[in-house]
Structure formats: structure tokens, C-alpha cells
Write an enzyme that holds these catalytic residues in place. Structure first.
Site, PDB file in Angstrom:
ATOM      1  CB  ALA A  47       0.484  -3.481  -1.182  1.00 27.05           C
TER       2      ALA A  47
ATOM      3  CG  ASP B  65      -6.903   0.354  -2.753  1.00 30.24           C
ATOM      4  OD1 ASP B  65      -7.343   0.300  -3.919  1.00 30.24           O
ATOM      5  OD2 ASP B  65      -6.010   1.129  -2.383  1.00 30.24           O
TER       6      ASP B  65
HETATM    7  O1  RIB Z   1      -5.775   3.670  -3.303  1.00 32.52           O
HETATM    8  C1  RIB Z   1      -4.902   4.254  -2.391  1.00 32.52           C
HETATM    9  C2  RIB Z   1      -3.479   4.012  -2.815  1.00 32.52           C
HETATM   10  O2  RIB Z   1      -3.230   4.682  -4.031  1.00 32.52           O
HETATM   11  C3  RIB Z   1      -2.443   4.522  -1.855  1.00 32.52           C
HETATM   12  O3  RIB Z   1      -2.090   3.567  -0.896  1.00 32.52           O
HETATM   13  C4  RIB Z   1      -1.302   4.951  -2.762  1.00 32.52           C
HETATM   14  O4  RIB Z   1      -0.131   4.220  -2.570  1.00 32.52           O
HETATM   15  C5  RIB Z   1      -1.838   4.817  -4.173  1.00 32.52           C
HETATM   16  O5  RIB Z   1      -1.404   3.683  -4.799  1.00 32.52           O
END
Ligand code: RIB
Length: 310
Positions: free
Chosen positions: A40, A249
Site C-alpha cells: 500500500a 517504500d
Molecule cells: O515499510 C514500512 C511498512 O512495513 C509499514 O507501513 C508497516 O505496515 C510494515 O508493512
């Protein structure tokens, strides 16, 4: 279009004076509830950078599902391929944040374990330029999807995070592997790549496995090693750090978005590097991700102080 196949969590994050030891209770600061999950987060980052994005994965039919999806809906991430699984909890993550902005994360995967490659059709893959994967949903599903994506000429990127014990790396259908230093060493160890400095191992991995290896180095920037031995590297940014949660991310999502719109490696690295640095300036994973205009303004202003890659 970018298709992200991955996890959706609800993140509960608390700043703490120090990480609790076994048996210790620590009183922390204000709770932040934010959309999370590596899939997400990457979808949200790519969308904020301007890509058309579809997220495939799974949430439960419970009270956590709606808040976990709220940012994605607001940003306009396509959620038609997201499964709602009755009788299962939405994934959640419990996060502590220390005084340096470093996080410790425990994930309860819940519905993420039910993410299924069949949610994405071949027509979807044919319309996508990039498929972006991570390791918080069953890897066998990701592998199946990667193979189908390749058959549709869709570029496949794998953010190999988190590397779990027992994971058997399979890079045959992967074009770009995105790793931080720790993940690089874990991956290189399990693939039998000779020990060495991160940059050396990234090059060796790229050569041996015929894929590009994108190594993120936090404040020291990033480097991309290609199978033909060429390397593209980018200096880091010395910005104040509030919270590093999800910085990787943001990097992966923006890199995928930039490649999908046709930017070359250097341009995509530059945008991803800046977006990741900016995302550390505020709390939360998705909440802190910059819009494209902010990334471009930052790069134009040259307000950063570049650092050399060690
Ligand atoms: O990379 C960070 C993410 O790792 C967080 O948002 C948490 O939900 C885990 O999935």
C-alpha cells in the site's frame, strides 16, 4: 500504469524514549494511526508521484479495513483488484519510533496471507509498464504474477523486504531487485554470492542473476548495478529526520512510477532518492509521502547537501 501486488496494513506508531526491553513497559508519545503495509505504501507513493496505479492484495472485512484504505482511496489508487476476506483481520503493524526517527516494526499479516495473483488479469498486466512486488504477501503468488507479467512485456520489480527465514530467492522473472544494505547481504548470502562490500556484492548479484540490483543507502543515496556491469549512483540528501518508516517504500514506489512514465535510470533514481529523503521529514509512512510537485521543487531548489556514497 503501475500495478502493485502487496500488503495492506493499518500502522499504529508511537514515539518512545527507548525500545522496551523484555518485561518492560515504556510510556511513549502521541499515537499516529496511518495507512501502511509495504504494498500500500508503494502504491500510494507512486500515485502521489503521478502514476496511474492499481493495487492488488487483500484486507479483512473488519474495522481496520476502511482506515487502512482511506489514503489510497483519497489519492485515487485503483482498488478493484483488492480482495475483502470475510472472517479475517486486516493486516496491522505496531511501530515504535526512537529519538533518531528509527523504527521497530511488528506486523500481524492477517488478510495479507490471502493475497492472490489471480486478482490481476492478463489485460491489467498488458496495460501496465511496471509490476511492483515485495515480500509481505505469499511469494509463490508474486512469482506466478511475475511470470505472467513478463509474458505481457511488463517490467517486474521486486523490493525484497522483509527477507524472512526460509525464503528461497527466485529471481528468474525479476528485472529489478530493490534492497537496502541488510536485505542485499541476506539475499547475496542465500544465493551464494561471495562476501564483500555492498557495492561489490550488488554488482556481483546483478551479473550472476541477470537482473538490475538497486541498492538503497539511506542518507548516502542509492546505486543501481546492471548485469552488463554498468552502474548508476546517486548521492544522498542530508535532511532532518523525524521518522524513517516507509522511506524504502517511498523510494520503490516513486522509482517504479518514474520508470513507468519513461524516465531513464538516472532520472528515476534521482526522483526516488529525493522523495524518500523528504518522506523522513514527518511522521508516518503514507502521511509523509511527498507529492510530485514537492519532489520537483526540492530538486530544482538544490536545497540538499549531497553526500558521497561510501
Ligand atoms: O515499510 C514500512 C511498512 O512495513 C509499514 O507501513 C508497516 O505496515 C510494515 O508493512
Amino acid at each position: 500504469m503501475v500495478i502493485v501486488f502487496g500488503s495492506v496494513n493499518l500502522d499504529l506508531s508511537v514515539p518512545v524514549p527507548h525500545a522496551p526491553r523484555a518485561g518492560e513497559t515504556v510510556l511513549g508519545g502521541a499515537l499516529l494511526v496511518d495507512g501502511g503495509g509495504k504494498g500500500a505504501n508503494q502504491a500510494h507513493a507512486a500515485r502521489r508521484y503521478g502514476a496511474r496505479v492499481m493495487l492488488a492484495g487483500a484486507v479483512g472485512e473488519d474495522a481496520l479495513g476502511a482506515p487502512a484504505l482511506a489514503n489510497l482511496e483519497r489519492a485515487g489508487v485503483g482498488l478493484d483488484a483488492l480482495r475483502r476476506i470475510a472472517g479475517t483481520a486486516t493486516g496491522s503493524a505496531l511501530i515504535t519510533l526512537d529519538a533518531h526517527g528509527e523504527n521497530r516494526i511488528v506486523v500481524a499479516p492477517g488478510a495479507n496471507a490471502a493475497a492472490c495473483a489471480d486478482s490481476v488479469t492478463d489485460d491489467d498486466l498488458a496495460r501496465a509498464r511496471v509490476l511492483l512486488l515485495q515480500l509481505e504477501v505469499p511469494f509463490e503468488q508474486s512469482r506466478r504474477l511475475a511470470r505472467r507479467a513478463r509474458a505481457q512485456d511488463c517490467r517486474v520489480m521486486l523490493n525484497a523486504a522483509p527477507v524472512l527465514p526460509g525464503w528461497r530467492p527466485e529471481l528468474a522473472d525479476i528485472d529489478v531487485v530493490i534492497v537496502n544494505r541488510i536485505e542485499l547481504h541476506q539475499l547475496a548470502d542465500s544465493l551464494g554470492v561471495a562476501p564483500g562490500a555492498p557495492a561489490t556484492r550488488a554488482r556481483a548479484l546483478a551479473r550472476a542473476h541477470g537482473c538490475e540490483v538497486l541498492l538503497t543507502l539511506g542518507a548516502h543515496g542509492a546505486m543501481l548495478a546492471a548485469p552488463d556491469a554498468s552502474v548508476c549512483s546517486m548521492n544522498g540528501h542530508a535532511l532532518p529526520v523525524v521518522d524513517t518508516t516507509g522511506a524504502g517504500d517511498t523510494f520503490a514506489g516513486v522509482f517504479a512510477a518514474a520508470v513507468a512514465e519513461g524516465q531513464n535510470r538516472a532520472g528515476a533514481l534521482r526522483a526516488a532518492n529525493a522523495a524518500a529523503a523528504l518522506s523522513c521529514g514527518a511522521r508516518g509512512a503514507q502521511a509523509a509521502q511527498p507529492q510530485r510537485a514537492a519532489v520537483e521543487h526540492f530538486l530544482r531548489a538544490g536545497a540538499d547537501q549531497p553526500k558521497e556514497i561510501p
